[in-house]
Design an enzyme around this catalytic site. Structure first.
Site, PDB file in Angstrom:
ATOM      1  N   CYS A   1       0.429  -1.011  -0.069  1.00 54.24           N
ATOM      2  CA  CYS A   1       0.084   0.038   0.033  1.00 54.24           C
ATOM      3  C   CYS A   1       1.200   1.541  -0.486  1.00 54.24           C
ATOM      4  O   CYS A   1       0.481   2.303   0.174  1.00 54.24           O
ATOM      5  CB  CYS A   1      -0.912   0.229   1.014  1.00 54.24           C
ATOM      6  SG  CYS A   1      -2.033  -1.015   1.629  1.00 54.24           S
TER       7      CYS A   1
ATOM      8  N   PHE B   1       1.804  -3.128   4.285  1.00 56.43           N
ATOM      9  CA  PHE B   1       1.900  -4.655   4.287  1.00 56.43           C
ATOM     10  C   PHE B   1       2.529  -4.714   4.349  1.00 56.43           C
ATOM     11  O   PHE B   1       4.119  -4.553   3.545  1.00 56.43           O
ATOM     12  CB  PHE B   1       1.029  -5.636   3.732  1.00 56.43           C
ATOM     13  CG  PHE B   1      -0.233  -6.086   4.597  1.00 56.43           C
ATOM     14  CD1 PHE B   1      -0.921  -5.049   5.324  1.00 56.43           C
ATOM     15  CD2 PHE B   1      -0.848  -6.821   4.068  1.00 56.43           C
ATOM     16  CE1 PHE B   1      -2.188  -4.808   5.181  1.00 56.43           C
ATOM     17  CE2 PHE B   1      -1.957  -7.030   3.297  1.00 56.43           C
ATOM     18  CZ  PHE B   1      -2.651  -6.347   5.018  1.00 56.43           C
TER      19      PHE B   1
ATOM     20  N   GLU C   1      -1.586   5.430  13.439  1.00 55.82           N
ATOM     21  CA  GLU C   1      -1.214   6.993  12.746  1.00 55.82           C
ATOM     22  C   GLU C   1      -1.786   7.560  13.360  1.00 55.82           C
ATOM     23  O   GLU C   1      -1.522   9.196  13.387  1.00 55.82           O
ATOM     24  CB  GLU C   1      -2.256   6.974  11.027  1.00 55.82           C
ATOM     25  CG  GLU C   1      -1.816   8.060  10.408  1.00 55.82           C
ATOM     26  CD  GLU C   1      -2.433   7.390   9.141  1.00 55.82           C
ATOM     27  OE1 GLU C   1      -1.908   8.738   7.980  1.00 55.82           O
ATOM     28  OE2 GLU C   1      -3.635   6.450   8.681  1.00 55.82           O
TER      29      GLU C   1
ATOM     30  N   HIS D   1      -9.521   0.977  -0.037  1.00 59.33           N
ATOM     31  CA  HIS D   1      -8.524   1.500  -0.208  1.00 59.33           C
ATOM     32  C   HIS D   1      -7.752   1.337  -1.111  1.00 59.33           C
ATOM     33  O   HIS D   1      -8.203  -0.301  -2.487  1.00 59.33           O
ATOM     34  CB  HIS D   1      -8.422   0.318   0.689  1.00 59.33           C
ATOM     35  CG  HIS D   1      -5.979   0.384   1.014  1.00 59.33           C
ATOM     36  ND1 HIS D   1      -5.444   0.635   0.344  1.00 59.33           N
ATOM     37  CD2 HIS D   1      -5.674  -0.308   2.146  1.00 59.33           C
ATOM     38  CE1 HIS D   1      -4.395   0.983   1.017  1.00 59.33           C
ATOM     39  NE2 HIS D   1      -4.123   0.854   2.226  1.00 59.33           N
TER      40      HIS D   1
ATOM     41  N   LYS E   1      -9.628   7.530   1.633  1.00 62.93           N
ATOM     42  CA  LYS E   1     -10.475   6.139   2.065  1.00 62.93           C
ATOM     43  C   LYS E   1     -11.181   5.783   1.994  1.00 62.93           C
ATOM     44  O   LYS E   1     -12.169   4.639   1.939  1.00 62.93           O
ATOM     45  CB  LYS E   1      -9.657   5.242   2.261  1.00 62.93           C
ATOM     46  CG  LYS E   1      -7.543   4.872   1.683  1.00 62.93           C
ATOM     47  CD  LYS E   1      -7.445   4.246   2.300  1.00 62.93           C
ATOM     48  CE  LYS E   1      -5.658   4.082   2.082  1.00 62.93           C
ATOM     49  NZ  LYS E   1      -4.851   5.026   2.003  1.00 62.93           N
TER      50      LYS E   1
END
Length: 414
Positions: free
Chosen positions: A163, A400, A315, A341, A336
């Site tokens: 991502c 990831f 975050e 996403h 998003k």
């Protein structure tokens, strides 16, 4: 002295609109791009919703014969690159194409092609596999086909960092220009992974939202207390980057200056972010340091904001770690909530959203924000777009494997 780098062209294919105007209008309207999956029958799947790109006709952008030799993710890239080049006003016939490069990545690549070809293999044997199977499926072919289509002979590469892909591609392309190895870079991310295997795989990980199959409009809800997983999306975001000298010489419109780039790794877990957003905070600080700026100079954070418990918590903690007591003054939103996403395309699309926010002094909202979660108490720009002076902004992408990438954009000034 490093060359200064500016954004002069943007192109976007997203679940809320195709093209700069449609995409930006969708953001400002708080448009929902999530619905029931139509690319296959999702009845037997735990997650049955996604952010699909509707009514995309590749032959509107690509020769029909050539388009059949491209996976959907590559079709997106070639079409979007053309939009960005046109938006930048680049006349390729007058440019030195040896000095224009292509950094376009994808998180997953041609999984639709892989799925269809495996079906052929199991049904009819190896002799029926297409000779275009491999070049349609491999992850570098978006960059390759963009280079081939537009005859761009400069540095060409494909970053694959889940991502964080789109942001890493843009940041790495920035470095190419800073070093003087190219004058122009076409950079971003693309993804078309709404296929049976990918949706089943993410579903098996318990990463997807599954409790809003009958209410897709409210499924993606970053930072909300009732968030329950991310919603898959597809699309592409590509920007044209130029050295300031090159852009000024041709009188190009400048959306924003790309002033800072940070990249690091959590080195923690294959899917979960490190606790407390420690390395996400360090990544944002790297981008600030690279730009020679302080946190208080930044007015907006375009969050990774996936609508998962771990990401949104971490975050938020990362932003508080960087801004300290001033965290209450920085606005944070996740697009998003509208697009889903977009995986490897997210960083490219969100860089464009950030550039337009900087240019227009308007913040995209986080839609579906209804209930505050304990400890998640920042200004998440809930539900409606907002006017705000944006001197500078950071766009976050966390993937990831622990891949972190942060881009810092600021208003262009001589």
């Amino acid at each position: 002295m490093k060359n200064r780098v500016v954004i002069t062209g943007v192109g976007a294919i997203t679940p809320i609109g195709t093209g700069k105007e449609a995409f930006w209008n969708g953001l400002m309207e708080g448009k929902n791009g999530i619905g029931r999956i139509t690319r296959f029958d999702p009845t037997d799947f735990h997650a049955q919703i996604a952010g699909e790109v509707k009514d995309f006709d590749p032959t509107a952008y690509i020769d029909k014969k050539e388009s059949k030799r491209m996976d959907r993710y590559t079709q997106f890239a070639v079409a979007t690159a053309g939009m960005a080049i046109k938006d930048a006003g680049l006349d390729l016939e007058k440019e030195n194409l040896d000095r224009i490069g292509t950094y376009v990545g994808t998180g997953i690549g041609g999984i639709e092609t892989m799925h269809s070809q495996y079906e052929k293999y199991f049904a009819k044997g190896p002799s029926r596999i297409s000779p275009f199977f491999v070049p349609m499926m491999i992850a570098n072919m978006a960059a390759g086909q963009v280079s081939i289509t537009y005859k761009l002979h400069g540095p060409s590469s494909c970053v694959v960092t889940a991502c964080a892909t789109g942001s890493n591609c843009i940041g790495d392309a920035m470095r190419v220009i800073q070093r003087g190895e190219a004058d122009v870079m076409v950079a971003g991310g693309t993804e078309a992974a709404i296929s049976q295997a990918a949706v089943a795989g993410f579903g098996a990980m318990k990463a997807l939202c599954t409790d809003h199959n009958d209410d897709p409009e409210h499924a993606s809800r970053p930072f909300d207390a009732n968030r329950s997983g991310f919603v898959m999306g597809e699309g592409c975001g590509i920007v044209v980057l130029e050295s300031l000298e090159h852009a000024k010489a041709r009188g190009a419109h400048i959306y924003a200056e790309l002033a800072g780039y940070g990249a690091n790794s959590d080195a923690y877990h294959i899917t979960s972010p490190a606790p407390h957003g420690t390395y996400q905070a360090k990544c944002m600080q790297l981008a600030l340091d690279d730009a020679g700026m302080k946190a208080e100079d930044v007015d907006y954070v375009n969050a990774h904001g996936t609508s998962t418990h771990l990401n949104d918590q971490g975050e938020t903690e990362a932003i508080k770690a960087v801004w300290g007591d001033a965290a209450k003054d920085v606005s944070v939103s996740s697009i998003k909530s509208m697009t889903g996403h977009l995986l490897g395309a997210a960083g490219g699309v969100e860089c464009i959203a950030t550039a337009l926010a900087v240019e227009n002094d308007m913040l995209p909202p986080t839609i579906n924000y209804e209930t505050q979660d304990e400890g998640l108490d920042l200004d998440y720009v809930p539900n409606k777009a907002r006017a705000k002076k944006v001197r500078a902004a950071i766009s976050n992408s966390f993937g990831f494997g622990g891949h972190n990438a942060c881009l810092l954009l600021k208003k262009y000034a001589e």
